[in-house]
Design a protein around this motif. Structure first.
Motif, PDB file in Angstrom:
ATOM      1  N   ALA A 215      53.326  46.847  -1.117  1.00 10.82           N
ATOM      2  CA  ALA A 215      53.963  47.125   0.183  1.00 10.82           C
ATOM      3  C   ALA A 215      55.321  46.441   0.285  1.00 10.82           C
ATOM      4  CB  ALA A 215      53.053  46.705   1.332  1.00 10.82           C
ATOM      5  N   ASP A 216      56.074  46.451  -0.806  1.00 13.88           N
ATOM      6  CA  ASP A 216      57.385  45.812  -0.845  1.00 13.88           C
ATOM      7  C   ASP A 216      58.429  46.766  -0.276  1.00 13.88           C
ATOM      8  OD1 ASP A 216      59.639  44.374  -1.319  1.00 13.88           O
ATOM      9  OD2 ASP A 216      59.460  44.336  -3.510  1.00 13.88           O
ATOM     10  N   LEU A 217      58.721  46.624   1.010  1.00 11.72           N
ATOM     11  CA  LEU A 217      59.645  47.532   1.671  1.00 11.72           C
ATOM     12  C   LEU A 217      61.081  47.358   1.193  1.00 11.72           C
ATOM     13  CD1 LEU A 217      58.332  47.542   5.350  1.00 11.72           C
ATOM     14  CD2 LEU A 217      58.258  49.405   3.690  1.00 11.72           C
ATOM     15  N   GLN A 218      61.379  46.264   0.513  1.00  8.38           N
ATOM     16  CA  GLN A 218      62.726  46.098  -0.034  1.00  8.38           C
ATOM     17  C   GLN A 218      63.061  47.196  -1.036  1.00  8.38           C
ATOM     18  OE1 GLN A 218      62.961  42.107  -1.610  1.00  8.38           O
ATOM     19  NE2 GLN A 218      63.953  41.376   0.251  1.00  8.38           N
ATOM     20  N   GLN A 219      62.028  47.761  -1.660  1.00  7.17           N
ATOM     21  CA  GLN A 219      62.273  48.796  -2.652  1.00  7.17           C
ATOM     22  C   GLN A 219      62.617  50.141  -2.006  1.00  7.17           C
ATOM     23  OE1 GLN A 219      62.299  47.643  -5.709  1.00  7.17           O
ATOM     24  NE2 GLN A 219      61.474  45.668  -5.061  1.00  7.17           N
ATOM     25  N   ASP A 220      62.244  50.304  -0.736  1.00  4.58           N
ATOM     26  CA  ASP A 220      62.524  51.566  -0.036  1.00  4.58           C
ATOM     27  C   ASP A 220      63.906  51.471   0.612  1.00  4.58           C
ATOM     28  OD1 ASP A 220      62.129  54.098   0.869  1.00  4.58           O
ATOM     29  OD2 ASP A 220      60.802  53.540   2.536  1.00  4.58           O
ATOM     30  N   LEU A 221      64.923  51.637  -0.209  1.00  2.00           N
ATOM     31  CA  LEU A 221      66.298  51.379   0.218  1.00  2.00           C
ATOM     32  C   LEU A 221      66.768  52.352   1.292  1.00  2.00           C
ATOM     33  CD1 LEU A 221      68.222  50.630  -3.088  1.00  2.00           C
ATOM     34  CD2 LEU A 221      67.221  49.041  -1.468  1.00  2.00           C
ATOM     35  N   GLN A 222      67.652  51.850   2.147  1.00  2.00           N
ATOM     36  CA  GLN A 222      68.369  52.717   3.076  1.00  2.00           C
ATOM     37  C   GLN A 222      69.531  53.337   2.306  1.00  2.00           C
ATOM     38  OE1 GLN A 222      67.192  52.619   6.357  1.00  2.00           O
ATOM     39  NE2 GLN A 222      68.388  54.420   6.839  1.00  2.00           N
ATOM     40  N   LEU A 223      69.596  54.645   2.303  1.00  2.00           N
ATOM     41  CA  LEU A 223      70.591  55.339   1.498  1.00  2.00           C
ATOM     42  C   LEU A 223      71.878  55.549   2.282  1.00  2.00           C
ATOM     43  CD1 LEU A 223      68.275  57.976  -0.197  1.00  2.00           C
ATOM     44  CD2 LEU A 223      69.011  55.767  -1.100  1.00  2.00           C
ATOM     45  N   ARG A 224      72.949  55.830   1.530  1.00  2.00           N
ATOM     46  CA  ARG A 224      74.258  56.062   2.115  1.00  2.00           C
ATOM     47  C   ARG A 224      74.830  57.377   1.610  1.00  2.00           C
ATOM     48  NH1 ARG A 224      77.071  50.239   0.918  1.00  2.00           N
ATOM     49  NH2 ARG A 224      75.545  48.902   1.960  1.00  2.00           N
ATOM     50  N   ASP A 225      75.846  57.795   2.304  1.00  2.00           N
ATOM     51  CA  ASP A 225      76.502  59.043   1.924  1.00  2.00           C
ATOM     52  C   ASP A 225      77.042  58.950   0.502  1.00  2.00           C
ATOM     53  OD1 ASP A 225      77.393  61.651   2.470  1.00  2.00           O
ATOM     54  OD2 ASP A 225      79.420  60.908   2.820  1.00  2.00           O
ATOM     55  N   GLY A 226      76.740  59.972  -0.298  1.00  2.00           N
ATOM     56  CA  GLY A 226      77.221  60.004  -1.673  1.00  2.00           C
ATOM     57  C   GLY A 226      76.298  59.385  -2.685  1.00  2.00           C
ATOM     58  N   ASP A 227      75.155  58.827  -2.253  1.00  2.00           N
ATOM     59  CA  ASP A 227      74.214  58.246  -3.213  1.00  2.00           C
ATOM     60  C   ASP A 227      73.624  59.335  -4.103  1.00  2.00           C
ATOM     61  OD1 ASP A 227      74.599  55.724  -2.299  1.00  2.00           O
ATOM     62  OD2 ASP A 227      72.671  55.514  -1.275  1.00  2.00           O
ATOM     63  N   SER A 228      73.414  58.977  -5.360  1.00  2.00           N
ATOM     64  CA  SER A 228      72.764  59.870  -6.327  1.00  2.00           C
ATOM     65  C   SER A 228      71.502  59.188  -6.831  1.00  2.00           C
ATOM     66  CB  SER A 228      73.694  60.186  -7.498  1.00  2.00           C
ATOM     67  OG  SER A 228      74.843  60.867  -7.057  1.00  2.00           O
ATOM     68  N   ILE A 229      70.379  59.903  -6.763  1.00  2.00           N
ATOM     69  CA  ILE A 229      69.079  59.351  -7.152  1.00  2.00           C
ATOM     70  C   ILE A 229      68.618  60.061  -8.420  1.00  2.00           C
ATOM     71  CG2 ILE A 229      66.713  58.920  -6.428  1.00  2.00           C
ATOM     72  CD1 ILE A 229      67.701  59.319  -3.536  1.00  2.00           C
ATOM     73  N   PHE A 230      68.168  59.277  -9.380  1.00  2.00           N
ATOM     74  CA  PHE A 230      67.613  59.843 -10.615  1.00  2.00           C
ATOM     75  C   PHE A 230      66.228  59.259 -10.849  1.00  2.00           C
ATOM     76  CE2 PHE A 230      66.933  59.516 -15.264  1.00  2.00           C
ATOM     77  CZ  PHE A 230      66.843  60.872 -15.532  1.00  2.00           C
TER      78      PHE A 230
END
Length: 494
Positions: A215-230
């Motif tokens: 339950a480590d919520l630090q890993q559930d990042l708040q995203l920003r405009d232009g982020d790319s997820i792989f």
């Protein structure tokens, strides 16, 4: 003391108090008070990562790391100049239109950087202007996602944390219809555009498995405009983790139909579409204890169940990844039968192929256990013909012995059936086998005298020697018996 001298003395005292309270307050030539720009401590910089980070480099949602872009509404405060203070919308070209100085670029700048840029523009018309910038309404943000998700591509989500889920990593994975079962949650990568003037983007590695396990919520990042997820593909598959992964809220949706293929030792190999729940696959045995996600046993059931020749110790699932290289997952269904190892019943995903190989050898006890398994067919049909009371097709359990099929057909006709029967078996390759088997109803399952049967086997119960002689004699004497009957009809006494 005259009025002018009194005002002058009050002004001097007021200035002295202001200087004591804030050394940054200065008096300009026009008599207006202006706030000198304060020196902001240098913020720590994040270097581009060549290797994955052990911990994600987190940036709070409302800190000064937010980068402005088209659609943001900001409030600009020019100290002691209310005519210039107000709310402004960042235009599509990345500028805001300010009074007197006109368009000012703020695209890809932090709030602090934007304040300095605006202050520099107003320095031409104001003496030592002090400008602060705050975010009023954040724009919707665009995020790209690729790798092991069901619907890779670009998504627009709300940047406001008060909305459902906000622009978090897990929420974005849900928008992409969840991760695939081949995803490596420990090495999720996020590439982030840096502020104006930076040379390279920032790459962060996130461990979503820690979110599931701890339950480590630090890993559930708040995203920003232009982020790319792989989302990369895992190189090995842990069966226990696969089951937990299928239950995550950012896994694939349960109501999606899955197209899979089942090949090898099943009665009806081919492609199938699996639906969630007890769905309409007619005349099929459906296990009532289904997983939330369709599993390997369910796919086998819909394919008609395993055959007698199935090697359930070496079941394989071939799974394609987004990178193109397949994963081979080995399963041992014998552990599922004997020890209840439910981890062997792997959840499936769209495009999986289930392969049931052919066993090189199998014992009689194993055949009996397979016949009672939930992934065996419900019934098989064999034909019993000849000297039985109810000849024809009979339905029996898979891998039932030969004696049981004869009894299902009513048993032998008294004094006529031979104790030796003929078993005819049609093979998948088109050939046929024929065996003479001596029956013994006291015998258990045995390949020699009481073999396990397969679907469409034919059992021929022959006549014994006495019945054969009697039938032959009747065929010879039959015409004479007819003539004698006529004579008796007319009372000739022959």
């Amino acid at each position: 003391m005259n009025t002018a001298a009194y005002k002058s003395q009050v002004m001097v005292q007021w200035l002295l108090w202001g200087a004591l309270l804030s050394p940054a307050l200065l008096l300009d030539a026009s008599g207006a008070i202006a706030q000198a720009p304060q020196q902001v401590p240098a913020q720590p910089t994040v270097q581009p990562a060549a290797q994955p980070f052990a911990q994600p480099n987190l940036v709070p949602f409302n800190d000064d790391g937010y980068l402005l872009g088209s659609g943001d509404r900001i409030k600009v405060e020019v100290f002691d100049v209310p005519e210039f203070t107000g709310e402004y919308l960042v235009l599509p070209n990345g500028t805001i239109n300010m009074p007197v100085v006109g368009p000012i670029p703020v695209q890809n700048r932090t709030l602090q950087q934007a304040g300095k840029t605006i202050s520099a523009r107003y320095a031409a018309v104001l003496q030592r202007p002090t400008v602060t910038v705050g975010l009023v309404t954040a724009r919707p943000i665009r995020i790209a996602i690729s790798g092991e998700v069901n619907r890779p591509g670009s998504y627009t989500v709300s940047a406001t944390p008060t909305t459902e889920g906000g622009a978090t990593l897990s929420r974005t994975l849900q928008l992409a219809e969840g991760i695939t079962q081949a995803a490596d949650l420990r090495r999720v990568q996020i590439r982030r555009v840096q502020a104006h003037g930076s040379r390279a983007g920032q790459v962060m590695t996130v461990d979503l498995w820690s979110l599931l396990q701890n339950a480590d919520l630090q890993q559930d990042l708040q995203l920003r405009d232009g982020d790319s997820i792989f989302i990369p593909a895992t190189t090995t598959v842990n069966l226990e983790e696969a089951r937990q992964l299928s239950a995550a809220n950012f896994a694939a949706r349960n109501n999606r139909p899955l197209k899979v293929a089942v090949v090898g030792e099943v009665y009806r190999p081919g492609p199938y579409t699996l639906l969630e729940g007890a769905v309409g696959q007619p005349n099929q045995l459906i296990n009532p204890n289904l997983l939330q996600v369709p599993s390997v046993t369910r796919a086998i059931q819909i394919a008609g169940g395993i055959t007698q020749s199935a090697d359930i110790r070496n079941v394989q699932v071939r799974r394609l990844t987004r990178s193109g290289s397949p994963q081979i997952i080995k399963l041992d269904f014998w552990k599922l039968l004997k020890t209840g190892d439910i981890l062997q019943d792997l959840p499936l995903q769209d495009g999986d192929t289930v392969e049931i190989p052919t066993a090189t050898s199998i014992t009689d006890n194993e055949l009996t256990a397979l016949g009672a398994a939930s992934f065996s067919p419900d019934k098989i049909t064999v034909n019993v013909v000849g000297e039985v009371k109810v000849p024809g097709p009979v339905s029996i359990l898979p891998n039932s012995p030969l004696n049981q099929a004869i009894l299902a057909a009513g048993g032998f006709v008294n004094n006529r059936a031979s104790k030796t029967v003929t078993l005819i078996r049609l093979n998948p390759n088109g050939t046929a086998e024929k065996r003479e088997i001596g029956t013994d109803f006291a015998q258990g399952v045995s390949q020699q005298n009481n073999p396990a049967l397969r679907n469409n086997d034919i059992i021929v119960v022959k006549r014994n020697g006495l019945a054969t002689f009697s039938d032959g004699l009747n065929s010879v004497l039959g015409p004479f018996n007819g003539i004698l009957g006529v004579f008796r009809l007319f009372g000739l006494g022959i």
